[in-house]
Each structure stands twice: as structure tokens, then as C-alpha cells.
Design a protein around this motif. Structure first.
Motif, mmCIF file in Angstrom:
data_model
loop_
_atom_site.group_PDB
_atom_site.id
_atom_site.type_symbol
_atom_site.label_atom_id
_atom_site.label_comp_id
_atom_site.label_asym_id
_atom_site.label_seq_id
_atom_site.Cartn_x
_atom_site.Cartn_y
_atom_site.Cartn_z
ATOM 1 N N VAL A 97 0.867 -1.178 0.000
ATOM 2 C CA VAL A 97 0.000 0.000 0.000
ATOM 3 C C VAL A 97 0.901 1.225 0.000
ATOM 4 C CG1 VAL A 97 -1.819 1.248 1.235
ATOM 5 C CG2 VAL A 97 -1.766 -1.261 1.299
ATOM 6 N N GLY A 98 0.597 2.190 -0.848
ATOM 7 C CA GLY A 98 1.422 3.381 -0.971
ATOM 8 C C GLY A 98 1.235 4.362 0.164
ATOM 9 N N GLN A 99 1.526 5.622 -0.084
ATOM 10 C CA GLN A 99 1.491 6.658 0.936
ATOM 11 C C GLN A 99 0.123 7.342 0.982
ATOM 12 O OE1 GLN A 99 4.719 9.441 0.499
ATOM 13 N NE2 GLN A 99 6.237 7.850 0.179
ATOM 14 N N GLY A 100 -0.299 7.704 2.201
ATOM 15 C CA GLY A 100 -1.493 8.516 2.372
ATOM 16 C C GLY A 100 -2.777 7.866 1.914
ATOM 17 N N THR A 101 -2.838 6.558 1.945
ATOM 18 C CA THR A 101 -4.032 5.823 1.517
ATOM 19 C C THR A 101 -4.850 5.424 2.736
ATOM 20 O OG1 THR A 101 -3.264 5.032 -0.619
ATOM 21 C CG2 THR A 101 -4.736 3.575 0.576
ATOM 22 N N TYR A 102 -6.172 5.429 2.575
ATOM 23 C CA TYR A 102 -7.077 4.999 3.646
ATOM 24 C C TYR A 102 -7.861 3.778 3.184
ATOM 25 C CZ TYR A 102 -11.132 4.739 6.680
ATOM 26 O OH TYR A 102 -12.106 4.283 7.520
ATOM 27 N N LEU A 103 -7.812 2.705 3.973
ATOM 28 C CA LEU A 103 -8.546 1.473 3.703
ATOM 29 C C LEU A 103 -9.567 1.283 4.821
ATOM 30 C CD1 LEU A 103 -5.497 -0.791 2.750
ATOM 31 C CD2 LEU A 103 -6.866 0.654 1.267
ATOM 32 N N GLY A 104 -10.834 1.194 4.454
ATOM 33 C CA GLY A 104 -11.919 1.246 5.423
ATOM 34 C C GLY A 104 -12.097 -0.018 6.251
ATOM 35 N N GLN A 105 -13.042 0.074 7.168
ATOM 36 C CA GLN A 105 -13.309 -1.025 8.097
ATOM 37 C C GLN A 105 -13.689 -2.309 7.358
ATOM 38 O OE1 GLN A 105 -16.440 0.953 10.258
ATOM 39 N NE2 GLN A 105 -15.129 1.315 12.013
ATOM 40 N N ARG A 106 -13.245 -3.415 7.936
ATOM 41 C CA ARG A 106 -13.599 -4.763 7.484
ATOM 42 C C ARG A 106 -13.219 -5.015 6.018
ATOM 43 N NH1 ARG A 106 -17.112 -2.693 10.733
ATOM 44 N NH2 ARG A 106 -18.416 -1.863 9.065
ATOM 45 N N LEU A 107 -12.083 -4.457 5.625
ATOM 46 C CA LEU A 107 -11.529 -4.777 4.320
ATOM 47 C C LEU A 107 -11.218 -6.270 4.262
ATOM 48 C CD1 LEU A 107 -10.122 -3.942 1.590
ATOM 49 C CD2 LEU A 107 -8.022 -3.744 2.951
ATOM 50 N N ARG A 108 -11.604 -6.909 3.161
ATOM 51 C CA ARG A 108 -11.334 -8.341 3.017
ATOM 52 C C ARG A 108 -10.494 -8.573 1.774
ATOM 53 N NH1 ARG A 108 -15.645 -13.366 2.340
ATOM 54 N NH2 ARG A 108 -14.204 -15.025 2.953
ATOM 55 N N ILE A 109 -9.284 -9.047 1.986
ATOM 56 C CA ILE A 109 -8.393 -9.411 0.892
ATOM 57 C C ILE A 109 -8.215 -10.918 0.948
ATOM 58 C CG2 ILE A 109 -6.060 -9.216 -0.034
ATOM 59 C CD1 ILE A 109 -5.957 -6.397 1.109
ATOM 60 N N LEU A 136 -7.339 17.691 -3.197
ATOM 61 C CA LEU A 136 -6.480 16.711 -2.536
ATOM 62 C C LEU A 136 -5.088 17.291 -2.332
ATOM 63 C CD1 LEU A 136 -7.574 13.535 -4.519
ATOM 64 C CD2 LEU A 136 -8.537 14.462 -2.408
ATOM 65 N N PHE A 137 -4.838 17.769 -1.119
ATOM 66 C CA PHE A 137 -3.537 18.357 -0.800
ATOM 67 C C PHE A 137 -2.578 17.257 -0.345
ATOM 68 C CE2 PHE A 137 -6.066 22.175 -0.676
ATOM 69 C CZ PHE A 137 -5.193 23.161 -1.102
ATOM 70 N N PRO A 138 -1.423 17.149 -0.983
ATOM 71 C CA PRO A 138 -0.459 16.120 -0.563
ATOM 72 C C PRO A 138 0.152 16.469 0.789
ATOM 73 C CG PRO A 138 0.518 17.550 -2.228
ATOM 74 C CD PRO A 138 -0.920 17.959 -2.115
ATOM 75 N N TYR A 139 0.285 15.444 1.607
ATOM 76 C CA TYR A 139 0.902 15.611 2.922
ATOM 77 C C TYR A 139 1.274 14.219 3.404
ATOM 78 C CZ TYR A 139 1.710 17.730 7.528
ATOM 79 O OH TYR A 139 2.276 18.203 8.692
ATOM 80 N N GLU A 140 2.274 14.145 4.256
ATOM 81 C CA GLU A 140 2.803 12.846 4.649
ATOM 82 C C GLU A 140 1.776 11.992 5.368
ATOM 83 O OE1 GLU A 140 6.013 12.154 7.847
ATOM 84 O OE2 GLU A 140 7.107 12.149 5.957
ATOM 85 N N ALA A 141 0.942 12.597 6.211
ATOM 86 C CA ALA A 141 -0.014 11.843 7.010
ATOM 87 C C ALA A 141 -1.362 11.759 6.321
ATOM 88 C CB ALA A 141 -0.182 12.483 8.393
ATOM 89 N N ASN A 142 -2.157 10.742 6.672
ATOM 90 C CA ASN A 142 -3.520 10.628 6.197
ATOM 91 C C ASN A 142 -4.358 11.765 6.760
ATOM 92 O OD1 ASN A 142 -6.288 9.205 5.755
ATOM 93 N ND2 ASN A 142 -4.785 7.821 4.862
ATOM 94 N N SER A 143 -5.317 12.255 5.974
ATOM 95 C CA SER A 143 -6.144 13.365 6.445
ATOM 96 C C SER A 143 -7.079 12.915 7.569
ATOM 97 C CB SER A 143 -6.954 13.950 5.289
ATOM 98 O OG SER A 143 -7.809 12.973 4.750
ATOM 99 N N ARG A 144 -7.414 13.844 8.443
ATOM 100 C CA ARG A 144 -8.325 13.551 9.547
ATOM 101 C C ARG A 144 -9.006 14.846 9.966
ATOM 102 N NH1 ARG A 144 -3.078 13.486 11.992
ATOM 103 N NH2 ARG A 144 -2.883 14.947 13.718
ATOM 104 N N GLY A 145 -10.182 14.703 10.566
ATOM 105 C CA GLY A 145 -10.928 15.874 10.972
ATOM 106 C C GLY A 145 -11.164 15.907 12.467
ATOM 107 N N LEU A 146 -11.502 17.077 12.971
ATOM 108 C CA LEU A 146 -11.869 17.230 14.371
ATOM 109 C C LEU A 146 -13.232 16.590 14.618
ATOM 110 C CD1 LEU A 146 -10.883 20.977 14.764
ATOM 111 C CD2 LEU A 146 -9.769 19.076 15.941
ATOM 112 N N MET A 147 -13.374 15.967 15.740
ATOM 113 C CA MET A 147 -14.656 15.386 16.103
ATOM 114 C C MET A 147 -15.551 16.456 16.731
ATOM 115 S SD MET A 147 -15.551 12.271 18.731
ATOM 116 C CE MET A 147 -14.507 11.114 17.854
ATOM 117 N N PRO A 148 -16.798 16.597 16.276
ATOM 118 C CA PRO A 148 -17.707 17.555 16.907
ATOM 119 C C PRO A 148 -17.898 17.240 18.391
ATOM 120 C CG PRO A 148 -18.599 16.807 14.816
ATOM 121 C CD PRO A 148 -17.403 15.941 15.113
#
Length: 343
Positions: A67-79, A307-319
């Protein structure tokens, strides 16, 4: 449990509780994360790139998973989902991909996914198809062939890709479509079986349209910050540019929108901290080290397809109204709404 002949854990790599990760070589890049309850039986190489996140409940059985950089794989991924302890059971996923929950990648043959690919929930990608009751000697077929998804493609909800297909660069596959034959680049395809509905002809925004789009984007983000429990107050900007003060979560930030300069930009400055500048020229760029509000802006931009490149995966503040429902109080550093692994 981690079992590996060679183990590489870079700075900030996180493995959640209850994981069972096994591979001859296991590599987790800087800031990479594997959510709780992951089970990986990857014979030769399991590599998760810088800033990539595999959410809770993943299950992988294959020869090789990269898996490359900055990718998000969701819950219960089945490979796996079949005979994937095979020589050609290889999965390659590129940079900056967004893969939703409940996705199945059957990889008896190679599954190759490019960069910036979007895969919606409950998509199934299959590399073999046969049934023992329908034998080849009786004139039936058995399919064994890899699947390739090129850069920037988007697979809609519950789409199915059958063995041997290729989805071209930038192509959109509509929800519930079944792809039985390869699709060219830059089209919208849908139906069962999927056929090309029309060509996609993107047209870049001109200077004024880009300014208007960024202005609306920032207005929407500030409104979202207010919903999340931060105080947002308009203040005089410098040189006649709009400005706001954002406070809460133990900090205070100055926000400045500059639409008059040759490069439209948004500047964030935390009181007593550094300055971050989002540049909206092409290519999109972030200058500076993101804090929690900077990450929230980047995540808001991502969801609006900037889509702004950055080393870490994006994340948001929780309300705050959601954070208070969780044990441990109002830690707003992670976004629960997308089921992200804890950061």
C-alpha cells in the motif's frame, strides 16, 4: 501478535489491539496505522506506506500486499475470499487512495490499484470465476485473470469487477454496475453488464471561478468548525483580505483568505505556533506543519476533492456533541464519522 522474519516499524507507526499480523517481511511506514482486530496472513511482504491507515477489522490472506502513501482502507476490508495462498496472489494499492468499508478484493490473480483511486462501500473485485458443477469439459468456462484499476478511477457503491478487466484512468463506474469487459479512460460506465454511458470531459476552472470556489470552500469549513464547537469570529484581515479568528480546543488560530494574489491561498497561524499555507494553484501544496485545525482543513478539502499532498492521512476534528458520547471525554483529535483508526 506480530510474527515476521523481518519487521520494520517506522516512527509513529501504530498497531491496534487484537491484531494478528504475520508475514515474512512486515513494513509499516512513518505514521502508518493498522486498526484493531486486523488479521493479516501475507506470505512474503506486507508493506503499508507513510501515513496510510488500515481501519479496524481488516482481513488479508495473500502472497504480497503493498500500500502506498497517504491511503485509507476502510473497516472490514477483506483481501482473499478464495484460493489466495497462490503464487500470483498479489495486491498493489497506490498513493492517496480512499477505500470505503466492506470492500472485498479476491486476489487469486493480481489486483493492481493505481494512485488516487476511490472505491465505494461493498465493492467486490474478483479474479477468478468458476463453479464445480459447471465443468469445462461440458462446455462451461473458468476464468482466472487479474484486475487493474488505473489512476483516478472511481468505483461506485456495490460495483462488481469480474476477472480480467481493466478500468481506465479517471473512469467512473456507477453504483451496482457489473464490469465484465475492460473500460477505457475518462468515461462514465454503468449497468449490468456495464457499458459506456458517456465521455467525461473535465474543464479546468478559470481564475475567477477558482477564486469563487475557494471562497465558498473556506466559508463552508468555518461553518463546520462552528458546528464542531469552536468559536469563529470575523476580524479585519491584512491588505483588505478576509480574516477570521478561530478559538477552542485549548488554542486560538488566525485564518486569512487571499484571493487577490496570483496564487489563491489560505493561511493558518496558531497563537504562539507556526504558520501553515494552503496554496490552491496547481499542483496543490501545503507549506508548514499541520496541527489539528490544519488537519481539519485538509480533510474538509479532501472531501470536496481538493487533494492536498501531505505525509499523514487526512483527519478531521470530532464535533463536541459526538465526542461527549465517547468514554474518556471530549478528545476531538480524530474523526469518528468515517470510522478512522485512532490517531
Amino acid at each position: 501478535m506480530i510474527v515476521a522474519d523481518d519487521l520494520v516499524l517506522a516512527d509513529g507507526a501504530v498497531v491496534g489491539p487484537g491484531c494478528d499480523l504475520r508475514s515474512a517481511r512486515l513494513e509499516l511506514g512513518t505514521g502508518a496505522q493498522v486498526g484493531a482486530g486486523g488479521r493479516w496472513w501475507v506470505a512474503d511482504l506486507a508493506r503499508l506506506g507513510t501515513g496510510s491507515v488500515v481501519d479496524a477489522g481488516s482481513d488479508a490472506v495473500c502472497r504480497e500486499l503493498t500500500v502506498g502513501q497517504g491511503t485509507y482502507l476502510g473497516q472490514r476490508l477483506r483481501i482473499g475470499a478464495g484460493a489466495t495462498m497462490e503464487e500470483r496472489s498479489i495486491v498493489q494499492i497506490g498513493d492517496g487512495c480512499q477505500i470505503a468499508p466492506e470492500v472485498t478484493l479476491n486476489c487469486t490473480e493480481p489486483v493492481l490499484i493505481g494512485n488516487q483511486v476511490g472505491i465505494s462501500a461493498e465493492v467486490a473485485i474478483l479474479t477468478h470465476g468458476y463453479h464445480a458443477g459447471h465443468a469445462v469439459r461440458d462446455g462451461h468456462g473458468a476464468a482466472f485473470a487479474g484486475v487493474e484499476i488505473e489512476d483516478g478511477a472511481w468505483l461506485g457503491f456495490r460495483a462488481v469487477l469480474l476477472p480480467g478487466v481493466r478500468v481506465g484512468e479517471g473512469t467512473i463506474v456507477a453504483a451496482s454496475a457489473t464490469v465484465t469487459r475492460s473500460l477505457p479512460a475518462g468515461v462514465l460506465a454503468g449497468g449490468v453488464p456495464a457499458v459506456v454511458k458517456r465521455e467525461l470531459r473535465p474543464q479546468a476552472l478559470d481564475v475567477q471561478q477558482r477564486r469563487e470556489a475557494v471562497t465558498a470552500l473556506v466559508a463552508g469549513w468555518l461553518q463546520r468548525l462552528a458546528f464542531k464547537g469552536l468559536m469563529v469570529r470575523e476580524v479585519p484581515g491584512t491588505g483588505g483580505t478576509p480574516g477570521w479568528e478561530v478559538s477552542g480546543r485549548g488554542g486560538c488560530w488566525q485564518v486569512r483568505l487571499d484571493t487577490e494574489a496570483p496564487v489563491v491561498s489560505v493561511e493558518l497561524q496558531q497563537t504562539g505556533g507556526g504558520v501553515v499555507v494552503f496554496g490552491f494553484a496547481e499542483p496543490l501544496a501545503v507549506a508548514g506543519l499541520l496541527d489539528e485545525v490544519g488537519h481539519d482543513l485538509r480533510d474538509f478539502c479532501r472531501r470536496a476533492t481538493w487533494l492536498f499532498p501531505y505525509e499523514a492521512n487526512s483527519r478531521g476534528l470530532m464535533p463536541e456533541r459526538f465526542a461527549r458520547l465517547l468514554d474518556g471525554g471530549t478528545d476531538g483529535g480524530a474523526e469518528a464519522g468515517h470510522g478512522r483508526a485512532s490517531r
